[in-house]
Each structure stands twice: as structure tokens, then as C-alpha cells.
Design an enzyme around this catalytic site. Structure first.
Site, PDB file in Angstrom:
ATOM      1  N   PRO A 117       0.801  -1.231   0.000  1.00 19.83           N
ATOM      2  CA  PRO A 117       0.000   0.000   0.000  1.00 19.83           C
ATOM      3  C   PRO A 117       0.833   1.281   0.000  1.00 19.83           C
ATOM      4  CG  PRO A 117       0.017  -0.970   2.183  1.00 19.83           C
ATOM      5  CD  PRO A 117       0.823  -1.889   1.316  1.00 19.83           C
ATOM      6  N   CYS A 118       1.540   1.518  -1.083  1.00 22.29           N
ATOM      7  CA  CYS A 118       2.365   2.731  -1.158  1.00 22.29           C
ATOM      8  C   CYS A 118       1.481   3.984  -1.178  1.00 22.29           C
ATOM      9  CB  CYS A 118       3.302   2.696  -2.360  1.00 22.29           C
ATOM     10  SG  CYS A 118       2.475   2.547  -3.932  1.00 22.29           S
ATOM     11  N   HIS A 119       0.190   3.790  -1.456  1.00 15.93           N
ATOM     12  CA  HIS A 119      -0.715   4.954  -1.421  1.00 15.93           C
ATOM     13  C   HIS A 119      -0.918   5.458   0.009  1.00 15.93           C
ATOM     14  CE1 HIS A 119      -3.263   1.349  -0.963  1.00 15.93           C
ATOM     15  NE2 HIS A 119      -4.032   2.097  -0.195  1.00 15.93           N
TER      16      HIS A 119
END
Ligand SMILES: [Zn+2]
Length: 352
Positions: A316-318
Site C-alpha cells: 500500500p504505497c498509497h
């Protein structure tokens, strides 16, 4: 990416040929494979055959080609002959990778051409040509094209003409180069727009929005590192992630369990594992991540590892935002990032 609720407005604007919507959206027509501006004079498609895009580039990456009637890549009033010539040249041979000598053959000054193109379309000529190539490759994936499987079983012959844009991006047939591995690629429609998933029989290697900047290079890197050819098709991990994505977007799943392969340095893996420890509904910063892995000085390297993630949503780089609370960047686009964070906040508050 356009929220679904907007689509109905846009469809009405399309029926009305409403010129106020010029430049606001482009429509891809699934039955014909072309994309149009709202005011296109051609017969209007059915709603269910329309896909709406904010930019021409997104439409190109979703494998639509520009309509010959409304010419969605030209400015309504003026487009220089030079730029039109370039668009036509790409359409004649979308597989070509352009060099200065190609411009010279067309008696075009390369720097003028590039400048005019950027000014008119907001993307460079190289980006345009790449988007077209990637679009063609993605179209094969979207169709799950069995023709390529057939080519494999009958064997590759260099004279057969089986050297299309797809094989240039996804790798030539394994029989020719003696690849060890075949990866399969599938087109997955999601609430936030189409994604591409690439996996073997064991695990998922890549999951990205198809309009992600730099996707073509990312796929190339993956192919080279794994010494694979990539073919349209499904494997168990692709079916698994497709199912999990459905539940994720419905809000009934927050933890992805599809097996994945991390193709990166040990440092990158460390960052990616740390990213997965950020719970849905929460965010962190590069500095926070760097501190969490015990390398507070490695802020920039952490940011790079974050950008190198090719398993969107799963890693989940967001969930990484700027220290000052600004959203920061996102390969899949800021509006998606905002949507994902809002979505995860809602899931979080409902389950607690
Ligand atoms: Zn049109």
C-alpha cells in the site's frame, strides 16, 4: 480516472454533443476501439459500450485509437500540419521507437516537433508513441488473445511476421529465445479503472493501473529480470487477486493474501514489508518509514523504493503521504490515491 457517478453526466453530454465538455472528457467506444471527443459527429454508442477518460493519454493506454472523424488529439480549432503529420506517422506504424533520424526522414526538425507536440497535447511525442504501443499490447491482454497461444504451439518462425507491438513489449515467443518462464497477464476491471496483473502459476509479480506512468518500462524490467515471455491469460494467483480486489473495493477485505514475488533489492523489500504494516485507514511518511526500518537517514532511498513498488494496492504505497499532511505523489494518479485513502478510512471506521 473518472468516478462512476460522473459517467452518466458525460454520457448525456456526449448525446448532446455538448461543446462545454470539450477537453473535460474523452470517450472510448468498446465496440469500435476508437476514442472520441464529446462533440464527435459519428453515431453515438450505447452507454454500456462507453468508457470515459479525463485525458487522451488515458484513452490511448486503455488501447483505444483516435477517431478519424473527430480527431480527439487535435485542438478543435487548430493543429499544426507538423503535429498532424506526427500523429499520422505513429498511427501508420505504432510499433516504431522514434529516433532523431526518423524525424529527419520525414523532413521534420526533431526539436520543433517535440516542442509543438508537448504544447498541443500536454505530453511529449515519445510519451504519445509509447502510450500507443502499450495500448496495443494491453489490447491483446484485454482480449485474452488466443492467437498468441496458437503461435506458441505452432512454433515461432522469424519470417512469420509475428513481431507485433505486443511481442516487443511483452517478449517474443519462448520457443525462439529459449525462455525458462512464461508469465501470464490479465486485464482486470476495477472500480478505479482497469488494472493489469502479471503472474506465474505460483505468485503475482505485478499489479498496476494500466494508465500508470512508465508502465511499459516497468513491464520490460520485469520481463528481463525474470527472463520471461508474457502472454495473455489467467493463472491461479491472477484469479485470486481479481477476487480479492472485488472484495477490497466492496469494502469487505483489507488484507490481501494472494502470494506475491518481491522483485527488488533487499533494501526495497524491507521498505515494502514495512509498508504492509501500515494499517488501512492510516498513513505514514517517508521519514516515518525510514525510522521504522531503523534507517532514519535513508529518507530518499525509502521514497525511491516506494516509487519502485509494482504491486499497487497489495503493497500500500498509497498510504504514504508527506510529513506536512499533503497527499504527495502517486504513480496511479492523485485522485486515485485520495479515493483509496477515503475508502480505507471508511472501512476502518465501520469495522471498529
Ligand atoms: Zn469521433
Amino acid at each position: 480516472m473518472i468516478p462512476y457517478e460522473r459517467n452518466l453526466d458525460y454520457y448525456q453530454a456526449l448525446l448532446d454533443k455538448n461543446s462545454e465538455y470539450e477537453g473535460v472528457f474523452f470517450v472510448g467506444v468498446k465496440t469500435t476501439g476508437v476514442f472520441c471527443r464529446p462533440t464527435c459527429p459519428a453515431r453515438k454508442p450505447k452507454f454500456e459500450n462507453c468508457e470515459f477518460y479525463k485525458t487522451a493519454k488515458e484513452a490511448l493506454l486503455a488501447s483505444f485509437r483516435p477517431c478519424r472523424r473527430c480527431r480527439p488529439l487535435s485542438h478543435p480549432n487548430q493543429v499544426s500540419e507538423l503535429v498532424q503529420l506526427l500523429v499520422n506517422a505513429v498511427e501508420e506504424n505504432p510499433e516504431q521507437r522514434w529516433t532523431d533520424s526518423d524525424f529527419r526522414k520525414l523532413s521534420i526538425d526533431a526539436s520543433t516537433a517535440r516542442r509543438q507536440f508537448k504544447k498541443r497535447f500536454g505530453m511529449t511525442f515519445v510519451e504519445y508513441a509509447r502510450a500507443r504501443r502499450m495500448g496495443i499490447a494491453l489490447k491483446q491482454i484485454r482480449a485474452g488473445n488466443p492467437v498468441i497461444d496458437a503461435q506458441l504451439t505452432t512454433g515461432y518462425e522469424s519470417s512469420s511476421g509475428f513481431r507485433d507491438a505486443f511481442s516487443k513489449i511483452m517478449g517474443a515467443a519462448p520457443t525462439q529465445i529459449g525462455y525458462q518462464t512464461i508469465l501470464k497477464a490479465a486485464w482486470l476491471d476495477t472500480r478505479l479503472g482497469p488494472m493489469i496483473a502479471i503472474a506465474d502459476e505460483e505468485a503475482l509479480y505485478l499489479l498496476e493501473f494500466v494508465d500508470r506512468r512508465g508502465l511499459e518500462r516497468e513491464v520490460e524490467r520485469l520481463r528481463k529480470r525474470t527472463k520471461s515471455a508474457i502472454l495473455p491469460g489467467y493463472t491461479a494467483p491472477i484469479r485470486s487477486i481479481e477476487n480479492e480486489l472485488t472484495h477490497y473495493f466492496e469494502g469487505s477485505l483489507t488484507q490481501f493474501n494472494t502470494p506475491v514475488v518481491y522483485l527488488g533489492s533487499s533494501f526495497q523489500r524491507e521498505v515494502w514489508e514495512q509498508l504492509q504494516k501500515i494499517p488501512p485507514g492510516q498513513t505514514s511518511s517517508y521519514a516515518g518509514l525510514a525510522a521504522a526500518i531503523g534507517k532514519p537517514g535513508s529518507y530518499r532511498a525509502v521514497a525511491q523504493a516506494n516509487g519502485a513498488n509494482q504491486l499497487a494496492l497489495v503493497i500500500p504505497c498509497h498510504r504514504v503521504i508527506n510529513s506536512n499532511g499533503d497527499l504527495g505523489g502517486y504513480g496511479g494518479g492523485i485522485s486515485r490515491k485520495q479515493w483509496l485513502l477515503n475508502h480505507e478510512m471508511t472501512i476502518g471506521s465501520e469495522s471498529s
